[in-house]
Design an enzyme around this catalytic site. Sequence first.
Site, PDB file in Angstrom:
ATOM      1  N   HIS A  13       1.383   3.909   1.980  1.00 53.50           N
ATOM      2  CA  HIS A  13       1.891   4.671   3.135  1.00 53.50           C
ATOM      3  C   HIS A  13       3.426   4.779   3.093  1.00 53.50           C
ATOM      4  O   HIS A  13       4.116   3.814   2.765  1.00 53.50           O
ATOM      5  CB  HIS A  13       1.437   4.021   4.451  1.00 53.50           C
ATOM      6  CG  HIS A  13      -0.010   4.271   4.756  1.00 53.50           C
ATOM      7  ND1 HIS A  13      -0.735   3.504   5.653  1.00 53.50           N
ATOM      8  CD2 HIS A  13      -0.867   5.221   4.280  1.00 53.50           C
ATOM      9  CE1 HIS A  13      -1.970   3.973   5.719  1.00 53.50           C
ATOM     10  NE2 HIS A  13      -2.086   4.999   4.899  1.00 53.50           N
TER      11      HIS A  13
ATOM     12  N   HIS B 191       0.851  -1.199   0.000  1.00 56.83           N
ATOM     13  CA  HIS B 191       0.000   0.000   0.000  1.00 56.83           C
ATOM     14  C   HIS B 191       0.878   1.237   0.000  1.00 56.83           C
ATOM     15  O   HIS B 191       2.098   1.139   0.114  1.00 56.83           O
ATOM     16  CB  HIS B 191      -1.000  -0.019   1.157  1.00 56.83           C
ATOM     17  CG  HIS B 191      -0.408   0.062   2.534  1.00 56.83           C
ATOM     18  ND1 HIS B 191       0.427  -0.912   3.053  1.00 56.83           N
ATOM     19  CD2 HIS B 191      -0.514   0.997   3.517  1.00 56.83           C
ATOM     20  CE1 HIS B 191       0.781  -0.573   4.275  1.00 56.83           C
ATOM     21  NE2 HIS B 191       0.229   0.576   4.591  1.00 56.83           N
TER      22      HIS B 191
ATOM     23  N   ASP C  70       5.757   4.750   5.241  1.00 56.64           N
ATOM     24  CA  ASP C  70       6.608   3.813   5.979  1.00 56.64           C
ATOM     25  C   ASP C  70       6.720   2.454   5.278  1.00 56.64           C
ATOM     26  O   ASP C  70       7.425   1.562   5.753  1.00 56.64           O
ATOM     27  CB  ASP C  70       6.131   3.667   7.438  1.00 56.64           C
ATOM     28  CG  ASP C  70       4.723   3.150   7.561  1.00 56.64           C
ATOM     29  OD1 ASP C  70       3.879   3.485   6.703  1.00 56.64           O
ATOM     30  OD2 ASP C  70       4.440   2.387   8.508  1.00 56.64           O
ATOM     31  N   HIS C  71       6.029   2.304   4.138  1.00 58.66           N
ATOM     32  CA  HIS C  71       6.147   1.073   3.339  1.00 58.66           C
ATOM     33  C   HIS C  71       6.800   1.322   1.980  1.00 58.66           C
ATOM     34  O   HIS C  71       7.272   0.381   1.354  1.00 58.66           O
ATOM     35  CB  HIS C  71       4.765   0.428   3.151  1.00 58.66           C
ATOM     36  CG  HIS C  71       4.191  -0.068   4.432  1.00 58.66           C
ATOM     37  ND1 HIS C  71       4.125  -1.405   4.766  1.00 58.66           N
ATOM     38  CD2 HIS C  71       3.713   0.603   5.502  1.00 58.66           C
ATOM     39  CE1 HIS C  71       3.622  -1.528   5.976  1.00 58.66           C
ATOM     40  NE2 HIS C  71       3.354  -0.329   6.447  1.00 58.66           N
TER      41      HIS C  71
ATOM     42  N   ASP D 123      -0.002  -4.057   6.156  1.00 60.32           N
ATOM     43  CA  ASP D 123      -0.714  -3.616   7.360  1.00 60.32           C
ATOM     44  C   ASP D 123      -2.131  -4.188   7.429  1.00 60.32           C
ATOM     45  O   ASP D 123      -3.037  -3.566   7.970  1.00 60.32           O
ATOM     46  CB  ASP D 123      -0.759  -2.081   7.418  1.00 60.32           C
ATOM     47  CG  ASP D 123       0.602  -1.492   7.765  1.00 60.32           C
ATOM     48  OD1 ASP D 123       1.540  -2.270   8.040  1.00 60.32           O
ATOM     49  OD2 ASP D 123       0.723  -0.252   7.751  1.00 60.32           O
TER      50      ASP D 123
ATOM     51  N   HIS E 101      -7.367  -1.215   5.702  1.00 56.32           N
ATOM     52  CA  HIS E 101      -6.381  -0.273   6.244  1.00 56.32           C
ATOM     53  C   HIS E 101      -6.291   0.924   5.280  1.00 56.32           C
ATOM     54  O   HIS E 101      -6.383   2.078   5.679  1.00 56.32           O
ATOM     55  CB  HIS E 101      -5.043  -0.998   6.371  1.00 56.32           C
ATOM     56  CG  HIS E 101      -3.912  -0.132   6.831  1.00 56.32           C
ATOM     57  ND1 HIS E 101      -3.804   0.350   8.104  1.00 56.32           N
ATOM     58  CD2 HIS E 101      -2.816   0.323   6.166  1.00 56.32           C
ATOM     59  CE1 HIS E 101      -2.691   1.076   8.212  1.00 56.32           C
ATOM     60  NE2 HIS E 101      -2.079   1.066   7.050  1.00 56.32           N
TER      61      HIS E 101
ATOM     62  N   HIS F 247       4.777  -4.699  10.423  1.00 55.04           N
ATOM     63  CA  HIS F 247       5.224  -4.043  11.661  1.00 55.04           C
ATOM     64  C   HIS F 247       5.503  -5.043  12.767  1.00 55.04           C
ATOM     65  O   HIS F 247       4.927  -6.131  12.797  1.00 55.04           O
ATOM     66  CB  HIS F 247       4.148  -3.072  12.178  1.00 55.04           C
ATOM     67  CG  HIS F 247       4.012  -1.821  11.374  1.00 55.04           C
ATOM     68  ND1 HIS F 247       4.736  -0.682  11.628  1.00 55.04           N
ATOM     69  CD2 HIS F 247       3.221  -1.538  10.310  1.00 55.04           C
ATOM     70  CE1 HIS F 247       4.397   0.263  10.773  1.00 55.04           C
ATOM     71  NE2 HIS F 247       3.481  -0.242   9.946  1.00 55.04           N
TER      72      HIS F 247
HETATM   73 ZN   LIG Z   1      -0.021   1.582   6.531  1.00 51.08          ZN
END
Ligand SMILES: [Zn+2]
Length: 289
Positions: free
Chosen positions: A86, A84, A88-89, A163, A144, A201
């Site tokens: 985001h 996805h 942080d990915h 996530d 998410h 995570h």
């Molecule tokens: Zn995420």
Amino acid sequence: MNVHAPPWPACSNVVQQRWYSSAAAAAAASSAQVSVVPCLKDNYAYVMHGGGVPVTVVDPGEAVPVERELARLGVAPEYVLLTHHHDDHVGGVTRIKEAHPNVKVVYCEADRDRMPVSADVAVSPSSTFALGDLQAEVIDTGGHTRHHVAFHIADAGVVFTGDALFVLGCGRLFEGTAEQMHESLARLAALPPKTRVYAGHEYSVANADFARAIDPKNAGLRARANQLRVLRSAGMPTLPTTIESERELNIFLRASEKEIADSVSKSVGEEVSDPVNVFAALRRLKDNA
Ligand SMILES: [Zn+2]
């Protein structure tokens, strides 16, 4: 959480052709390995390699630790899979693409306007694509985010869940509904039990604490929580988990069990029995935990 979001358009079918792994490639892939690469505060990127599987990076939240692992292995990446959009990915994908121009970046076509690089392989949920000589399955795991997908490589016995599904937990609902996430998790739970699950995570200990508050008499959960704590105190990742373990212990996959429904009803002070409502209440309780 926007629980009344209108239905979003399905990702268009860019890759429609069905593709099957050769028997030899499938047999070799069962010995593929996955390096767990800690990124940022508590993210994990992954590098799948060996067993004839193309070198595949998943969710590089940053480039440096991923490049370090690729150098340690002495390999160049062939694919980058993004679950996805985001940061942080995907934060490391631009640098990885610059350093390895031939790498093929794969993500859900519907997310193209909010990804930092263009897709070399644009996929749609519930489709398959060729990952080298193997077949990879794109699982719709919206909830998410709208277009979140998981990548299942059956021949390697692995799924990358981003996530959507965590050890003993699941992702927050930022763009989707509880019903959508409940269905997404059911799709993951239906994968072969021995499938190794690589999530985005390291939330396992906090998830275990919450799960034990909901399901305090579960001896299996207590043992698993202890095991997770031992791993973390030794500085080890708690990933991978397995579909089997999560089906047995993850309360977010057990919303249809009476014990979970009863415990949730007690926590929220009203009778909740429908599995989607139990799931929604669990997610709200966890958000406020
Ligand atoms: Zn995420």
